[in-house]
Design an enzyme around this catalytic site. Structure first.
Site, mmCIF file in Angstrom:
data_model
loop_
_atom_site.group_PDB
_atom_site.id
_atom_site.type_symbol
_atom_site.label_atom_id
_atom_site.label_comp_id
_atom_site.label_asym_id
_atom_site.label_seq_id
_atom_site.Cartn_x
_atom_site.Cartn_y
_atom_site.Cartn_z
ATOM 1 N N ALA A 87 0.816 -1.213 0.000
ATOM 2 C CA ALA A 87 0.000 0.000 0.000
ATOM 3 C C ALA A 87 0.852 1.267 0.000
ATOM 4 O O ALA A 87 2.081 1.228 0.108
ATOM 5 C CB ALA A 87 -0.941 -0.014 1.194
ATOM 6 N N HIS A 88 0.160 2.402 -0.080
ATOM 7 C CA HIS A 88 0.836 3.695 -0.238
ATOM 8 C C HIS A 88 1.708 4.064 0.960
ATOM 9 O O HIS A 88 1.405 3.746 2.099
ATOM 10 C CB HIS A 88 -0.163 4.816 -0.530
ATOM 11 N N ASN A 89 2.823 4.717 0.644
ATOM 12 C CA ASN A 89 3.786 5.231 1.629
ATOM 13 C C ASN A 89 4.449 4.142 2.470
ATOM 14 O O ASN A 89 5.061 4.423 3.506
ATOM 15 C CB ASN A 89 3.141 6.269 2.558
#
Length: 345
Positions: free
Chosen positions: A241-243
């Site tokens: 997922a993001h970051n």
């Protein structure tokens, strides 16, 4: 491809016992190998096959002493398994990097460039302001968005998708169906119970010597970068997922999912179907067993985690001994309760 045994011995720094001029063109297991094949023997329980194998050559240990007549040519090395692995690597490089040139139709946008010895397969798409290094192989139907940077000796297999602004290092492999840089799961709940999409304007940065399996997805950061460090190996069907940040030389097996803004350390092993919630920190040299659910930070270096929610494996095993006996224990408790109720007052 044909190779003389003498050529293979040179690559492996090996000693040949037999005919060095024999030619091999295939790699097979020792029990199934036929004429023209090369195999290896490292596990003693397979020794009986070396006396019957049809392989033209077998890689063996320097210390191997046959108990019967061996008809195949022997290639003696310090470690047969490692040498066979090295041979596979060399063979794979030759196959993977032999394609050259540009197949049509393919597209390259304005201000984009690539280095020497590049292959661009038919129906591949390269956007604007893209930089691609030397000896890269871009197979048919690959999509590369605007402003992407790709290092040297990287392979993008058919159907891989690289969104705009992402960076991929040297010596990387991205397998078919992988998606790099898709939007992170960012939605803000509204008062009317609807969700408002939060724009995802970051990118994905993949460092050197990273392998990404088929149909694995790595989301771009909301802002900043989702980072996959050098040496990471990702299996098929993984969601990053993001970051998120994955530390150096960490390996993750299929169907694992890592939620946003989680930081995974170096040299970790994450087994299949593991789920990790967001905003956690996983330390270095952590092993997480299959189907585990990680809901809190793991700071103890070298910890082995199991269960959902997960805790250390040693404690899990102790707990499991009790858990699997719960029906029997419950019956015993009921019996004791009945006896207590029947005690004379």
């Amino acid at each position: 491809m044909d190779f003389k045994i003498s050529q293979i011995a040179h690559i492996l720094n090996a000693k040949v016992e037999g005919n060095p001029d024999l030619v091999v063109n295939n790699i097979e297991s020792i029990e199934e190998a036929g004429e023209g094949s090369i195999s290896f023997l490292s596990n003693p329980k397979y020794e009986n096959f070396i006396y019957t194998t049809k392989a033209s050559a077998v890689i063996v240990d320097h210390k191997f002493e046959p108990k019967e007549e061996v008809k195949t040519t022997l290639i003696r090395v310090d470690d047969p398994y490692l040498s066979f692995t090295a041979l596979l690597e060399e063979y794979h490089k030759m196959i993977s990097f032999q394609k050259l040139g540009v197949e049509e139709p393919s597209f390259m946008g304005s201000d984009s460039s690539h280095g020497e010895n590049v292959y661009r397969g038919a129906f591949s798409y390269i956007g604007n302001n893209v930089t691609i290094g030397n000896n890269c192989k871009i197979y048919p139907q690959v999509y590369i968005g605007d402003n992407v940077i790709i290092g040297d000796n990287t392979i993008l297999h058919s159907g891989a998708k690289i969104y705009a602004n992402c960076k991929i290092g040297n010596h990387c492999v991205v397998h078919s169906g992988a998606v790099i840089g898709s939007d992170g799961f960012g939605f803000a709940p509204q008062k009317d119970s609807t969700y408002k999409t939060i724009p995802q304007i970051g990118n994905v940065v993949i460092e050197d010597h990273v392998d990404i399996g088929a149909n694995t997805t790595i989301d771009c950061a909301t802002f900043g970068s989702t980072v996959i460090k050098s040496g990471v190996k990702l299996d098929n069907l993984i969601q990053i997922a993001h970051n998120t940040e994955i530390g150096k030389n960490t390996v993750i097996a299929a169907q694992a999912g890592i939620s946003g803004s989680t930081k995974v350390g170096e040299n970790c092993v994450i087994a299949g179907q593991t789920g990790i919630v967001g905003h956690l920190k996983i330390g270095d040299h952590i092993t997480i067993a299959a189907q585990s659910g990680i809901t809190k930070n793991i700071n103890k270096k070298g910890a082995v985690m199991l269960g959902s929610p997960a805790f250390e494996m040693a404690d899990y095993k102790k707990s499991y001994v009790i858990f699997k006996r719960l029906p029997d224990l419950m019956n015993r408790i009921k019996e004791l309760e009945q006896k207590i109720l029947n005690l004379p007052t």
